[in-house]
Design an enzyme around this catalytic site. Structure first.
Site, PDB file in Angstrom:
ATOM      1  N   LYS B  77       0.849  -1.186   0.000  1.00  0.00           N
ATOM      2  CA  LYS B  77       0.000   0.000   0.000  1.00  0.00           C
ATOM      3  C   LYS B  77       0.889   1.242   0.000  1.00  0.00           C
ATOM      4  O   LYS B  77       1.913   1.274   0.695  1.00  0.00           O
ATOM      5  CB  LYS B  77      -0.910  -0.018   1.227  1.00  0.00           C
ATOM      6  CG  LYS B  77      -1.966   1.069   1.249  1.00  0.00           C
ATOM      7  CD  LYS B  77      -2.890   0.886   2.442  1.00  0.00           C
ATOM      8  CE  LYS B  77      -4.007   1.890   2.482  1.00  0.00           C
ATOM      9  NZ  LYS B  77      -4.925   1.663   3.631  1.00  0.00           N
ATOM     10  N   SER B 152      -9.805   1.347   2.482  1.00  0.00           N
ATOM     11  CA  SER B 152      -8.930   2.153   1.662  1.00  0.00           C
ATOM     12  C   SER B 152      -7.825   1.360   0.946  1.00  0.00           C
ATOM     13  O   SER B 152      -7.250   1.869  -0.017  1.00  0.00           O
ATOM     14  CB  SER B 152      -8.288   3.236   2.522  1.00  0.00           C
ATOM     15  OG  SER B 152      -7.421   2.680   3.485  1.00  0.00           O
ATOM     16  N   SER B 176     -10.006  -0.973   6.662  1.00  0.00           N
ATOM     17  CA  SER B 176      -9.377  -0.736   5.354  1.00  0.00           C
ATOM     18  C   SER B 176      -8.598  -1.912   4.776  1.00  0.00           C
ATOM     19  O   SER B 176      -8.207  -1.866   3.614  1.00  0.00           O
ATOM     20  CB  SER B 176      -8.459   0.480   5.430  1.00  0.00           C
ATOM     21  OG  SER B 176      -9.216   1.662   5.372  1.00  0.00           O
TER      22      SER B 176
END
Lengths: 99, 508
Positions: B77, B152, B176
Site C-alpha cells: 500500500k 482504503s 481498510s
C-alpha cells in the site's frame, strides 16, 4: 450546533486547521459536517457517567531501552524532500517571518 | 477450476529450485503490465528494483533457503514508506515524496525474501472505503469493473484478487484491509493493535492504525503474520507479547470452537444476499462441531459515530505535519500565492515581528494544504479540528472516548464466553463507482461491522463466504481476543478448508 453550520463557523474551523477553503467548499462542508455531526450526536444518548475515556488500547509497553547514541537519519537525506531546503546550511526554509 | 496461486506455492517452488525468483517476478510484472490499465491497482511499479532483487536471490539461493517468503512478489500500500521509492498515500501533497527509510514491515518482508514489485493505490491517506478518494483516480474491482474494490487498501486487494501478487500489505484504521478483502473475494487480516510495528506507516489515526496482509488463503495470512509480528524499538506502541506460531495453529479442527454471533446487531441494514451467505456460514460452523453462542454487544451500534469522532480528531492532529516545509508539495508564490514577505513596517529592524510576513507564512501553510489535500481529507481534518476545539471537546471527543471504553467492555464480556465473534465484514457487496462518493455519511455507514475491532484494538480477519447472484464476493469477519490471532486464524482456516469460495477467480 450540530445540524447546521454557518459559513462563518466553517471558516473559523478552517482557520484553526490551516485550510484556505474555496467558497464552494465552505458551502459543501457546512452541509456535510452538519449531517455527520447530527448523526454522531447519537453518542449523547449513552450514559457514560463514571466511565473513564479510552485514548488508546496499549496495555504493555515494550519497556525502556538503554539511552545509547545510535546512527540516525543523514542530514542530507532528511532535507532531500523539502521543497525549499538550504542544503549547504543544513536547514529547512520557510518564507521570511521576521523583519 | 484451476487452483489459485498461493504465497506458499510460490515460496515452495522458489525454495525447491523448481522456479527461479526472477521468473516469478517477471510473471508478476507482466500480469501487472497486462491488467493494470484496466484495474488501476498500482501507483508506482518498481520493475527494475524487483528484478535486480530477484536475481540477487537466485544468485545466492543457499543463503535464502530458509527464508519464509523467498521469491514471493509483494505489493505494498502506498502509505508504507519505501526507501528510495516514491510513497504518496495517494495524495497530491506527497506526490513526489521519496522516503529516506523503509517501514519496519517492509524491512521485515525483504529480510524474509519477499520481492516488492510496486506500491498500490488507496484512498488518500487511507481515508475512505472505496479507493475513490485517491488523487490518482479509483481502482476497479476485478469482479465487476464498474464497481469499487472497497478501500482504503483497494489497490492491494485488487493486486491479490487479480492474481498479480499472492501477497499485498494494507493498513486498517476502520476496516481498510478487511472490507476491500471482502469486496474482492480474498483474505485480509488486521492484527491486534501493537502486534505489528507502525514505524514507517504514514499516520492517519495513531490509536487505531495497524498494518496487515491481504492474501488468497488463511494459511498465507498466517505465514505473513509470522514475519511481520513482533516488537520494534522504533515503535513504542508495538507490543512485547511473544509471537505465536500462527501456521502451526491451523489444525483445521472446528470441534468445540465457541463462535459468538451478535444477532441483534445484524437485524437491520444487511443486504439479503449477504445475510443469506452469513447464515450459511453459521450452519457450516455448527455442522462441523463448533458451538454458536448468541452474544450481545450493546454499544457496537455506536461504533461508527465513535469511530468518526476519534479517527478524525487523531487525523487532524497527525496531518498537521503536512505544511509545505519539510517534505511534499508547497504552494508556490505565484500570482495567487503568498504575497512577498518582508513588506512590513519600514521601521522593522532585525528580529522585529513582522505581522504581514507572519500572515504570509500562514497563507503558505493553508494554501499548500488547500491545494495538496483532497475533499475527504479536508472534510476529516475539519471534523477532527471541530471535535477537539474548545467548547466541543467534552461533548464529542471525550464522550466518544468514554463510549469507546464501553465498546471494549462489551467485547471483554463476550470473550468470557466465546473464542471469536463473527459478523459479515460489510453489510453490502461491492458498490458502484460514484454511488456513495458524493455522500460521505452514506460511505461511513458501510463501515458498521469493521470499526469496532479497531476501537477495541482486537485482531479481525475477513475471508470469502459466498457470492451474490451477480457473482460479487461476500466476506465473513472473525474478531478475536487481543493477541489471539492464532485462534482467529485457526477457525478461519477451518472454515476455508470446508469451502470452495476462496478458489473462485474473477474472469479477467
Amino acid at each position: 450546533m450540530p445540524g447546521q453550520f454557518s459559513s462563518a463557523q466553517v471558516e473559523a474551523i478552517a482557520a484553526l486547521a490551516h485550510l484556505e477553503l474555496e467558497a464552494s467548499e465552505v458551502e459543501l462542508f457546512a452541509r456535510q459536517l452538519g449531517d455527520i455531526l447530527a448523526y454522531a450526536d447519537q453518542v449523547q444518548q449513552i450514559d457514560t457517567a463514571g466511565v473513564p475515556p479510552t485514548a488508546h488500547v496499549v496495555t504493555r509497553h515494550s519497556g525502556d531501552r538503554p539511552d545509547e547514541v545510535v546512527p540516525s537519519l543523514d542530514l542530507h537525506d532528511a532535507l532531500a524532500n523539502a521543497p525549499d531546503a538550504a542544503m549547504g546550511a543544513g536547514l529547512f526554509k520557510v518564507p521570511r517571518v521576521i523583519g | 477450476m484451476s487452483q489459485p496461486v498461493t504465497l506458499r506455492g510460490v515460496r515452495d517452488a522458489v525454495r525447491s529450485g523448481a522456479r527461479a525468483a526472477v521468473d516469478v517476478c517477471r510473471e508478476a510484472l507482466s500480469r501487472l503490465e497486462a491488467l493494470d490499465a484496466g484495474l488501476h491497482a498500482f501507483n508506482t511499479v518498481t520493475a527494475e528494483r524487483a528484478l535486480a532483487r530477484a536475481a540477487e536471490i537466485d544468485r545466492d539461493r543457499a543463503a535464502w533457503r530458509d527464508a519464509p517468503l523467498v521469491g514471493v512478489p509483494v505489493a505494498l500500500k502506498d502509505n508504507l514508506c519505501t526507501r528510495g521509492v516514491r510513497t504518496t498515500a495517494s495524495s497530491r501533497i506527497l506526490d513526489s515524496f521519496v522516503p529516506p527509510y523503509d517501514a519496519t514491515v517492509v524491512a521485515r518482508l525483504e529480510a524474509a525474501g519477499a520481492v516488492v514489485i510496486g506500491k498500490t493505490n488507496c484512498d488518500e491517506f487511507a481515508m475512505g472505503s472505496s479507493t475513490e478518494n485517491s488523487a490518482f483516480g479509483p481502482s476497479r474491482n476485478p469482479w465487476a469493473r464498474d464497481r469499487t474494490p472497497g478501500g482504503s487498501s483497494g489497490g492491494s486487494a485488487v493486486a491479490v484478487a487479480a492474481g498479480i501478487t499472492p501477497l499485498a500489505l494494507g493498513s486498517d484504521t476502520g476496516g481498510s484491509i478487511r472490507q476491500p478483502a471482502a469486496l474482492c473475494g480474498i483474505v485480509g487480516l488486521k492484527p491486534t493493535y501493537g502486534r505489528v510495528s507502525r514505524y514507517g506507516l504514514l499516520a492517519f489515526a495513531s490509536s487505531l492504525d495497524q498494518v496487515g496482509p491481504l492474501t488468497r488463503t488463511v494459511d498465507d495470512a498466517a505465514l505473513t503474520l509470522s514475519v511481520l509480528a513482533g516488537a520494534d524499538p522504533a515503535d513504542a506502541t508495538s507490543a512485547p507479547e511473544p509471537v505465536g506460531d500462527y501456521v502451526a495453529a491451523l489444525t483445521g479442527d472446528l470441534r468445540g470452537a465457541r463462535i459468538g454471533v451478535p444477532s441483534r446487531m445484524l437485524d437491520d441494514g444487511v443486504d439479503a444476499e449477504v445475510a443469506r451467505a452469513f447464515k450459511s456460514a453459521l450452519d457450516m460452523f455448527s455442522g462441523r462441531g463448533a458451538v454458536l453462542v448468541d452474544v450481545d454487544l450493546p454499544h457496537a451500534k455506536y461504533a461508527t459515530p465513535v469511530y468518526y469522532l476519534v479517527a478524525t480528531a487523531e487525523a487532524s492532529s497527525n496531518l498537521a505535519r503536512y505544511d509545505g516545509v519539510r517534505y511534499g508539495y508547497r504552494a508556490g508564490p505565484g500570482e495567487d500565492g503568498p504575497a512577498k514577505a518582508g513588506q512590513g513596517p519600514a521601521t522593522a529592524g532585525p528580529y522585529v515581528r513582522d505581522v504581514r510576513a507572519e500572515e504570509d507564512l500562514r497563507t503558505m501553510y493553508s494554501r499548500t494544504r488547500e491545494r495538496g489535500f483532497g475533499a475527504e481529507v479536508k472534510r476529516r481534518i475539519m471534523l477532527g479540528t471541530y471535535v477537539l476545539s474548545a467548547g466541543y471537546y467534552d461533548a464529542y471527543y471525550l464522550k466518544a472516548q468514554q463510549v469507546r471504553t464501553l465498546i471494549l467492555r462489551d467485547y471483554d464480556r463476550a470473550f468470557e464466553r466465546v473464542d471469536v465473534v463473527v459478523m459479515p465484514t460489510s453489510p453490502t457487496p461491492a458498490f458502484k463507482i460514484g454511488e456513495r462518493v458524493t455522500d460521505p455519511l452514506q460511505m461511513y455507514l458501510g463501515d458498521v461491522f469493521t470499526v469496532s475491532a479497531n476501537l477495541a484494538g482486537l485482531p479481525a480477519l475477513s475471508l470469502p463466504c459466498g457470492f451474490t447472484a451477480d457473482r460479487l464476493p461476500i466476506g465473513l469477519q472473525l474478531t478475536g481476543r487481543q493477541f489471539d490471532e492464532a485462534t482467529v486464524l485457526r477457525i478461519a482456516d477451518g472454515y476455508e478448508r470446508e469451502t470452495e469460495w476462496w478458489k473462485q477467480e474473477p474472469e479477467i
